[in-house]
Design a protein around this motif. Structure first.
Motif, short mmCIF file in Angstrom:
data_model
loop_
_atom_site.label_atom_id
_atom_site.label_comp_id
_atom_site.label_asym_id
_atom_site.label_seq_id
_atom_site.Cartn_x
_atom_site.Cartn_y
_atom_site.Cartn_z
N PRO A 17 0.84 -1.22 0.00
CA PRO A 17 0.00 0.00 0.00
C PRO A 17 0.87 1.27 0.00
O PRO A 17 0.61 2.22 -0.75
CB PRO A 17 -0.81 -0.14 1.29
CG PRO A 17 -0.89 -1.62 1.50
CD PRO A 17 0.45 -2.16 1.07
N ARG A 18 1.93 1.27 0.80
CA ARG A 18 2.84 2.42 0.86
C ARG A 18 3.58 2.60 -0.47
O ARG A 18 3.69 3.70 -1.01
CB ARG A 18 3.83 2.20 2.02
CG ARG A 18 4.60 3.41 2.47
CD ARG A 18 5.89 3.65 1.70
NE ARG A 18 6.74 2.48 1.57
CZ ARG A 18 7.46 2.20 0.51
NH1 ARG A 18 7.46 3.00 -0.54
NH2 ARG A 18 8.20 1.11 0.45
N SER A 21 1.21 4.04 -3.02
CA SER A 21 0.86 5.46 -2.87
C SER A 21 2.08 6.33 -3.13
O SER A 21 1.95 7.41 -3.72
CB SER A 21 0.14 5.77 -1.57
OG SER A 21 0.94 5.41 -0.50
N ASP A 22 3.28 5.88 -2.76
CA ASP A 22 4.49 6.67 -3.09
C ASP A 22 4.67 6.79 -4.61
O ASP A 22 5.08 7.83 -5.12
CB ASP A 22 5.75 6.02 -2.50
CG ASP A 22 5.88 6.27 -1.01
OD1 ASP A 22 5.00 6.94 -0.44
OD2 ASP A 22 6.85 5.78 -0.41
N THR A 25 2.44 9.49 -5.80
CA THR A 25 2.37 10.71 -5.02
C THR A 25 2.54 12.00 -5.82
O THR A 25 1.89 13.01 -5.54
CB THR A 25 3.32 10.63 -3.80
OG1 THR A 25 3.13 11.74 -3.03
CG2 THR A 25 4.77 10.57 -4.15
N THR A 161 3.90 -1.95 -8.30
CA THR A 161 4.17 -0.55 -8.65
C THR A 161 4.42 -0.40 -10.15
O THR A 161 4.06 0.63 -10.74
CB THR A 161 5.34 0.05 -7.83
OG1 THR A 161 6.49 -0.79 -7.97
CG2 THR A 161 4.99 0.18 -6.36
N ARG A 193 -6.05 5.78 -7.55
CA ARG A 193 -5.70 6.37 -6.25
C ARG A 193 -6.28 5.56 -5.08
O ARG A 193 -5.77 5.61 -3.97
CB ARG A 193 -6.22 7.80 -6.16
CG ARG A 193 -5.44 8.77 -7.01
CD ARG A 193 -5.74 10.19 -6.54
NE ARG A 193 -5.42 11.17 -7.55
CZ ARG A 193 -4.19 11.51 -7.89
NH1 ARG A 193 -3.17 10.92 -7.30
NH2 ARG A 193 -3.97 12.42 -8.82
N HIS A 194 -7.36 4.87 -5.36
CA HIS A 194 -7.99 4.07 -4.31
C HIS A 194 -7.26 2.73 -4.08
O HIS A 194 -7.46 2.06 -3.07
CB HIS A 194 -9.46 3.81 -4.71
CG HIS A 194 -10.18 2.88 -3.80
ND1 HIS A 194 -10.42 3.17 -2.46
CD2 HIS A 194 -10.68 1.63 -4.00
CE1 HIS A 194 -11.04 2.15 -1.90
NE2 HIS A 194 -11.22 1.20 -2.79
N PRO A 196 -4.16 1.72 -3.21
CA PRO A 196 -3.42 1.40 -1.98
C PRO A 196 -4.34 0.93 -0.85
O PRO A 196 -4.03 -0.07 -0.17
CB PRO A 196 -2.73 2.73 -1.62
CG PRO A 196 -2.56 3.41 -2.96
CD PRO A 196 -3.79 3.05 -3.75
N SER A 197 -5.49 1.57 -0.66
CA SER A 197 -6.35 1.11 0.43
C SER A 197 -7.06 -0.19 0.06
O SER A 197 -7.32 -1.03 0.94
CB SER A 197 -7.31 2.19 0.91
OG SER A 197 -8.16 2.55 -0.12
#
Ligand code: M6R
Length: 363
Positions: A17-18, A21-22, A25, A161, A193-194, A196-197
């Motif tokens: 998830p991190r 999102s990175d 970003t 990724t 964008r959703h 990662p969660s």
């Protein structure tokens, strides 16, 4: 720095998830310039894509082919770098050559890029996790994934990724070619964008995957099935399992079952099915029936809102939500966990499987 994890692979699976999102970003909006200055004129000039990579990076390119052809309407050819570099191919100077690599130092991928250039290809782009790598230096354009350092030999966060980067590329190409409206592009970007969660929610399925892994650790073979853009996910699931648990695993597009692999199905051949709720679900269900009728045991990653339930000879895990075209990013997570926990059960060296190196910098 490994705490609270036991292995780097486990840490890297849970970091996804991190990492995702990175990787997203700096993306304020979709634009070709996400891939570097001048990418707009490159994207305008090209009429097709040729993607070159090895191993897991190759599988991310296979997923990208489905995305780019269906959303950006640009023909895509994906080729294993070690094959491309040595064969006589017909170069199309209007193709964009894309190389994908976690390390950016894989010998065959670099050689394939240089071979493409020697054939007159000028449009080059890399998707890579290492900004200072040789591959990035040698390509005109690039997108740097931000998975962070990946230590486990089995690639996990680099793969998801790469998929995120490919989805951005799909949208940027669709925008340049004018085949999706800005509203459609924004909708896809919101869905990305959703992710990662959504991945976080999939990671919570771990206890159910552990119960599958108990069965797999006692097997010598496994079959993975998928259709469409989930066929490469089946390939990736099989590669993860063989790399770290040493179980012989093969992946097939489910429609190929009757053309050979069905002969292998017995109670000793678990069959993993990647079953998202898409246009091919009904077809996939009949493939599953073919397996059950021959005594095969199914392990199904069923999507939210499909009517697939655990039953005799069928173990189903339900995915928390459905993600449309982005579903490959979610479906690969349980397969990474399955390989990891099966390897734990077998007691193999998860982070450093026998005979393998993290970066294959020699041929
Ligand atoms: O660094 P790269 O992405 O170029 O590496 C490519 C393959 O060597 C790599 O993906 C390999 O297949 C992994 N061990 C898969 O888990």
């Amino acid at each position: 720095e490994l705490e609270p994890y036991q292995h780097y692979m486990q840490k890297e699976i849970f970091e996804q998830p991190r990492a995702l999102s990175d990787t997203l970003t700096d993306v304020l909006e979709i634009s070709p310039e996400l891939f570097g200055d001048g990418a707009y004129s490159t994207f305008k000039a090209i009429d097709s894509l040729l993607i070159l990579a090895c191993g897991t990076s190759y599988y991310s390119a296979l997923v990208a082919k489905y995305w780019i052809e269906s959303l950006a309407k640009i023909p895509v050819q994906v080729e294993i770098a070690s094959e491309y570099r040595y064969r006589d191919s017909v170069p199309n100077p209007r193709a964009l050559v894309i190389t994908v690599s976690q390390s950016g130092e894989t010998a065959d991928t670099l050689a394939a890029l240089r071979h493409a250039k020697s054939l007159g290809h000028q449009h080059t782009l890399s998707i890579c996790n290492v900004a200072t790598s040789t591959l990035v230096r040698e390509c005109r354009h690039s997108y740097i994934t931000r998975a962070g350092v990946e230590i486990g030999v089995a690639s996990t966060k680099a793969f998801t990724t790469q998929l995120a980067a490919f989805f951005l590329l799909t949208l940027a190409l669709a925008q340049t070619k004018g085949v999706l409206s800005e509203a459609q592009i924004n909708e896809h970007l919101q869905a990305l964008r959703h992710i990662p969660s959504a991945v976080q929610a999939v990671l919570a399925l771990e206890p159910q995957i552990i119960s599958w892994a108990d069965d797999f650790a006692r097997m010598d073979n496994a079959l993975f099935l998928g259709r469409g853009m989930h066929y490469p996910i089946a390939l990736e699931g099989a590669l993860k399992l063989k790399e770290i648990s040493y179980i012989h695993a093969e992946a097939y597009p489910a429609g190929e079952l009757k053309h050979g692999p069905l002969a292998l199905v017995t109670s000793q051949m678990p069959v993993v099915v990647v079953a998202p709720n898409d246009a091919l679900l009904e077809k996939l269900k009949s493939n599953m029936q073919e397996v059950r009728a021959r005594g095969g045991v199914l392990y199904v990653l069923a999507d939210a809102n499909t009517h697939i339930h655990s039953d005799k000879g069928l173990h189903a895990i339900r995915m928390p939500e459905h993600s449309g075209p982005l579903s490959p990013i979610l479906h690969v997570i349980p397969l990474q966990l399955l390989a990891y926990h099966t390897a734990l059960g077998k007691g193999t060296d998860v982070d450093k499987p026998r005979n393998l190196a993290k970066s294959v910098t020699v041929e």
